[in-house]
Design an enzyme around this catalytic site. Structure first.
Site, PDB file in Angstrom:
ATOM      1  N   SER A  23      -0.288  -3.474  -0.715  1.00 29.24           N
ATOM      2  CA  SER A  23       0.760  -2.220   0.822  1.00 29.24           C
ATOM      3  C   SER A  23      -1.379  -1.695   1.141  1.00 29.24           C
ATOM      4  O   SER A  23      -1.418  -0.811  -0.152  1.00 29.24           O
ATOM      5  CB  SER A  23       1.915  -1.800   0.470  1.00 29.24           C
ATOM      6  OG  SER A  23       1.432  -0.333   1.537  1.00 29.24           O
ATOM      7  N   TYR A  70       8.177   2.935  -3.386  1.00 30.12           N
ATOM      8  CA  TYR A  70       7.643   2.086  -2.770  1.00 30.12           C
ATOM      9  C   TYR A  70       5.706   2.053  -2.899  1.00 30.12           C
ATOM     10  O   TYR A  70       6.056   0.768  -3.360  1.00 30.12           O
ATOM     11  CB  TYR A  70       8.193   2.420  -1.458  1.00 30.12           C
ATOM     12  CG  TYR A  70       7.024   1.188  -0.539  1.00 30.12           C
ATOM     13  CD1 TYR A  70       7.905   0.240  -0.002  1.00 30.12           C
ATOM     14  CD2 TYR A  70       5.501   1.487   0.447  1.00 30.12           C
ATOM     15  CE1 TYR A  70       7.165  -1.348   0.147  1.00 30.12           C
ATOM     16  CE2 TYR A  70       5.573   0.251   0.932  1.00 30.12           C
ATOM     17  CZ  TYR A  70       5.943  -0.512   0.872  1.00 30.12           C
ATOM     18  OH  TYR A  70       5.149  -2.059   1.606  1.00 30.12           O
TER      19      TYR A  70
END
Length: 201
Positions: A73, A88
């Protein structure tokens, strides 16, 4: 995991793409999030990825070839913090570090391990309400366009950002001081929290 091992027995798994991930609950302070949902996020983003990778490696080692693509990410490489999506982004940092270590371990054995780093992509993980708050929608890749670029980058580096517009974002982000990133991200994610909180609580 037992089923996966049984299902791949005898198959020539040449490419594994670890793309499954959970980002909810998101836009919350850690103390506000439900512990079970946080645990599920860690199980999917960390444990499942690790176990599936471990399951395919013996066959790749036996054949002396293979490729593993782990989807990371932009929240872990382009910015110093990703507040309110803390767990996350922490799981995605794990993915990035795991990838680098595995590539060092297995590169000489014919197995390429890569972490691909998307920024924002039009998928179900990105809610319509959040899309509406984005300042530069042109930087948000479509899923099909990103997948095409991602396929071309397999085997080219341990860490990569396949989409050209997202490569530009990464470069520009590097010019901004960490304190500015922190301030801006917290401000944006508090807006996300105001939009999403009724749905997440």
């Amino acid at each position: 995991m037992r089923r996966i091992k049984e299902d791949i027995e005898g198959l020539d798994v040449g490419l594994l793409v670890n793309n499954a991930a959970v980002n909810r609950p998101g836009a919350l302070y850690v103390h506000e999030a439900d512990g079970d949902r946080l645990a599920r996020m860690v199980l999917v983003n960390v444990m499942a990825l690790t176990e599936v990778t471990a399951a395919v490696l013996p066959g790749m080692l036996e054949r002396g070839r293979g490729a593993i693509v782990n989807v990371g990410s932009g929240s872990t490489v382009a910015v110093p913090s990703f507040p309110l999506y803390t767990v996350y982004s922490a799981t995605k940092r794990y993915v990035q570090h795991l990838t680098r270590c595995l590539n060092v371990e297995y590169k000489q054995k014919g197995i390429d391990v890569q972490c691909q780093v998307p920024f924002y992509v039009h998928t179900g993980m990105l809610s319509p309400a959040i899309k509406a708050t984005m300042r530069f929608p042109a930087f948000v890749a479509t899923a099909d366009a990103y997948a095409r670029d991602a396929a071309r980058w397999i085997g080219h580096g341990t860490l990569c950002v396949p989409d050209a517009s997202q490569q530009l974002q990464w470069f520009l982000a590097g010019l901004v001081p960490d304190a500015v990133h922190d301030w801006y991200r917290l401000r944006q994610h508090l807006k996300h929290r105001a939009i999403l909180r009724p749905k997440l609580m």
